[in-house]
Design a protein around this motif. Structure first.
Motif, PDB file in Angstrom:
ATOM      1  N   THR A   1       5.861 -35.546  60.789  1.00  0.00           N
ATOM      2  CA  THR A   1       5.787 -34.348  59.964  1.00  0.00           C
ATOM      3  C   THR A   1       5.120 -33.189  60.703  1.00  0.00           C
ATOM      4  O   THR A   1       4.239 -33.364  61.544  1.00  0.00           O
ATOM      5  N   ILE A   2       5.591 -31.979  60.353  1.00  0.00           N
ATOM      6  CA  ILE A   2       4.966 -30.739  60.807  1.00  0.00           C
ATOM      7  C   ILE A   2       4.737 -29.859  59.579  1.00  0.00           C
ATOM      8  O   ILE A   2       5.373 -30.046  58.540  1.00  0.00           O
ATOM      9  N   ASN A   3       3.841 -28.893  59.708  1.00  0.00           N
ATOM     10  CA  ASN A   3       3.599 -27.969  58.597  1.00  0.00           C
ATOM     11  C   ASN A   3       4.442 -26.708  58.766  1.00  0.00           C
ATOM     12  O   ASN A   3       5.314 -26.633  59.637  1.00  0.00           O
ATOM     13  N   ASP A   4       4.178 -25.708  57.929  1.00  0.00           N
ATOM     14  CA  ASP A   4       5.002 -24.499  57.969  1.00  0.00           C
ATOM     15  C   ASP A   4       4.881 -23.745  59.286  1.00  0.00           C
ATOM     16  O   ASP A   4       5.761 -22.965  59.647  1.00  0.00           O
ATOM     17  N   LYS A   5       3.809 -23.990  60.030  1.00  0.00           N
ATOM     18  CA  LYS A   5       3.616 -23.337  61.326  1.00  0.00           C
ATOM     19  C   LYS A   5       4.145 -24.170  62.490  1.00  0.00           C
ATOM     20  O   LYS A   5       4.026 -23.768  63.648  1.00  0.00           O
TER      21      LYS A   5
ATOM     22  N   ASN B   1      18.407 -18.354  53.357  1.00  0.00           N
ATOM     23  CA  ASN B   1      17.336 -17.361  53.452  1.00  0.00           C
ATOM     24  C   ASN B   1      16.111 -17.862  54.230  1.00  0.00           C
ATOM     25  O   ASN B   1      14.970 -17.578  53.852  1.00  0.00           O
ATOM     26  N   ARG B   2      16.350 -18.615  55.317  1.00  0.00           N
ATOM     27  CA  ARG B   2      15.232 -19.085  56.149  1.00  0.00           C
ATOM     28  C   ARG B   2      15.592 -18.898  57.623  1.00  0.00           C
ATOM     29  O   ARG B   2      15.607 -19.856  58.393  1.00  0.00           O
ATOM     30  N   ALA B   3      15.875 -17.665  58.002  1.00  0.00           N
ATOM     31  CA  ALA B   3      16.392 -17.393  59.341  1.00  0.00           C
ATOM     32  C   ALA B   3      15.415 -17.800  60.444  1.00  0.00           C
ATOM     33  O   ALA B   3      15.836 -18.300  61.494  1.00  0.00           O
ATOM     34  N   ASP B   4      14.122 -17.613  60.223  1.00  0.00           N
ATOM     35  CA  ASP B   4      13.144 -17.956  61.258  1.00  0.00           C
ATOM     36  C   ASP B   4      13.141 -19.454  61.527  1.00  0.00           C
ATOM     37  O   ASP B   4      13.151 -19.893  62.680  1.00  0.00           O
ATOM     38  N   TYR B   5      13.126 -20.258  60.468  1.00  0.00           N
ATOM     39  CA  TYR B   5      13.178 -21.702  60.646  1.00  0.00           C
ATOM     40  C   TYR B   5      14.530 -22.133  61.202  1.00  0.00           C
ATOM     41  O   TYR B   5      14.613 -23.031  62.043  1.00  0.00           O
TER      42      TYR B   5
ATOM     43  N   LEU C   1      11.256 -33.894  63.775  1.00  0.00           N
ATOM     44  CA  LEU C   1      10.055 -33.286  63.179  1.00  0.00           C
ATOM     45  C   LEU C   1      10.460 -32.735  61.824  1.00  0.00           C
ATOM     46  O   LEU C   1      11.317 -31.855  61.720  1.00  0.00           O
ATOM     47  N   TYR C   2       9.860 -33.292  60.783  1.00  0.00           N
ATOM     48  CA  TYR C   2      10.222 -33.016  59.383  1.00  0.00           C
ATOM     49  C   TYR C   2       9.188 -32.069  58.789  1.00  0.00           C
ATOM     50  O   TYR C   2       7.999 -32.407  58.721  1.00  0.00           O
ATOM     51  N   ARG C   3       9.648 -30.897  58.354  1.00  0.00           N
ATOM     52  CA  ARG C   3       8.701 -29.880  57.877  1.00  0.00           C
ATOM     53  C   ARG C   3       8.335 -30.116  56.415  1.00  0.00           C
ATOM     54  O   ARG C   3       9.220 -30.259  55.569  1.00  0.00           O
ATOM     55  N   VAL C   4       7.034 -30.184  56.152  1.00  0.00           N
ATOM     56  CA  VAL C   4       6.554 -30.367  54.779  1.00  0.00           C
ATOM     57  C   VAL C   4       5.609 -29.222  54.414  1.00  0.00           C
ATOM     58  O   VAL C   4       5.055 -28.575  55.278  1.00  0.00           O
TER      59      VAL C   4
ATOM     60  N   LEU D   1      29.185 -37.570  62.528  1.00  0.00           N
ATOM     61  CA  LEU D   1      28.598 -36.428  61.850  1.00  0.00           C
ATOM     62  C   LEU D   1      27.088 -36.604  61.771  1.00  0.00           C
ATOM     63  O   LEU D   1      26.596 -37.713  61.525  1.00  0.00           O
ATOM     64  N   ALA D   2      26.377 -35.516  61.979  1.00  0.00           N
ATOM     65  CA  ALA D   2      24.923 -35.519  61.868  1.00  0.00           C
ATOM     66  C   ALA D   2      24.517 -34.369  60.964  1.00  0.00           C
ATOM     67  O   ALA D   2      25.050 -33.265  61.066  1.00  0.00           O
ATOM     68  N   PHE D   3      23.575 -34.642  60.062  1.00  0.00           N
ATOM     69  CA  PHE D   3      23.114 -33.637  59.112  1.00  0.00           C
ATOM     70  C   PHE D   3      21.652 -33.293  59.397  1.00  0.00           C
ATOM     71  O   PHE D   3      20.845 -34.167  59.704  1.00  0.00           O
ATOM     72  N   VAL D   4      21.332 -32.016  59.278  1.00  0.00           N
ATOM     73  CA  VAL D   4      19.938 -31.592  59.413  1.00  0.00           C
ATOM     74  C   VAL D   4      19.745 -30.359  58.543  1.00  0.00           C
ATOM     75  O   VAL D   4      20.652 -29.521  58.423  1.00  0.00           O
ATOM     76  N   ASP D   5      18.589 -30.263  57.888  1.00  0.00           N
ATOM     77  CA  ASP D   5      18.293 -29.087  57.090  1.00  0.00           C
ATOM     78  C   ASP D   5      17.770 -27.968  57.983  1.00  0.00           C
ATOM     79  O   ASP D   5      17.424 -28.182  59.145  1.00  0.00           O
ATOM     80  N   ASP D   6      17.689 -26.764  57.411  1.00  0.00           N
ATOM     81  CA  ASP D   6      17.442 -25.575  58.224  1.00  0.00           C
ATOM     82  C   ASP D   6      15.973 -25.345  58.572  1.00  0.00           C
ATOM     83  O   ASP D   6      15.627 -24.275  59.092  1.00  0.00           O
ATOM     84  N   ASP D   7      15.112 -26.327  58.311  1.00  0.00           N
ATOM     85  CA  ASP D   7      13.710 -26.162  58.689  1.00  0.00           C
ATOM     86  C   ASP D   7      13.176 -27.345  59.494  1.00  0.00           C
ATOM     87  O   ASP D   7      11.979 -27.406  59.789  1.00  0.00           O
ATOM     88  N   ASP D   8      14.047 -28.288  59.845  1.00  0.00           N
ATOM     89  CA  ASP D   8      13.624 -29.467  60.605  1.00  0.00           C
ATOM     90  C   ASP D   8      14.030 -29.329  62.072  1.00  0.00           C
ATOM     91  O   ASP D   8      14.885 -28.507  62.423  1.00  0.00           O
TER      92      ASP D   8
END
Length: 207
Positions: free
Chosen positions: A119-123, A12-16, A204-207, A83-90
């Protein structure tokens, strides 16, 4: 060139997710397959995003409540040597995969490359803060099994691992609370192979 399988759990984070996929598909290393495993999002927005990316394979499952099962489904489908792993907001910087492939090709006694993140913020704005870097970076490099327990873990979006290491250690533990399944998994890996720590923030890791 050896294929890299990229595994991205999402919920449920399509934009990111769109930003993450743009950073993955614009890598300077292009022999990749990308699996997006949707953990039961209550809409079809992630599917719409993935349809715009040629190399992305979208899979939707019933909600499992955490990233372990989606990652394991990606592992089962992966055909890559790495294999490389990444979450849907990074977000990956463009040379992330190229540099990591080169490191493991040049260092066959290492099974995993990892690093630190900016690090990056929500924007998406830079926060001028590095996470995942120790005062002595060498403590994250080499034979680290007894150094990492209770102190640090691999930053998930920096992780890059040989598939044959995972074939030996097994998948993510789906019975654990979702906050600790990655730490437990990387600890198991540390007893099987040496870790190559790249002290250069390529994520860039989103916090």
């Amino acid at each position: 060139m050896h294929k890299v399988s990229v595994i991205i759990p999402t919920y449920n984070r399509a934009d990111y997710l769109k930003q993450t996929l743009e950073s993955v598909t614009k890598q300077t290393y292009q022999n990749i397959e990308v699996f997006v495993i949707d953990d039961g999002s209550p809409n079809d927005e992630a599917a719409k995003v993935c349809a715009n990316f040629e190399k992305v394979i979208y899979i939707k499952i019933d909600n499992s409540g955490g990233p372990a099962r989606p990652r394991n489904i990606g592992i089962k489908r992966a055909k890559g040597k790495y294999l490389a792993f990444v979450d849907d907001d990074d977000i990956w910087l463009p040379t992330k995969l190229e540099r990591q492939v080169a490191l493991l090709e040049q260092n066959p006694d290492f099974g995993l490359v990892h690093g630190c993140c900016e690090t990056i913020n929500d924007k998406g704005e830079l926060q001028n803060r590095i996470v995942g870097r120790l005062r002595n970076p060498q403590e994250k490099h080499g034979s680290v099994s007894l150094k990492m327990i209770g102190r640090w873990t691999v930053m998930m979006p920096t992780s890059f691992v040989r598939k044959d290491v995972i074939d030996i250690v097994g998948e993510f533990n789906e019975k654990m609370p979702s906050a600790g399944e990655d730490t437990e998994f990387w600890t198991r890996c540390s007893f099987e192979t040496k870790f190559y720590y790249l002290d250069d923030p390529l994520v860039l890791y989103r916090v």
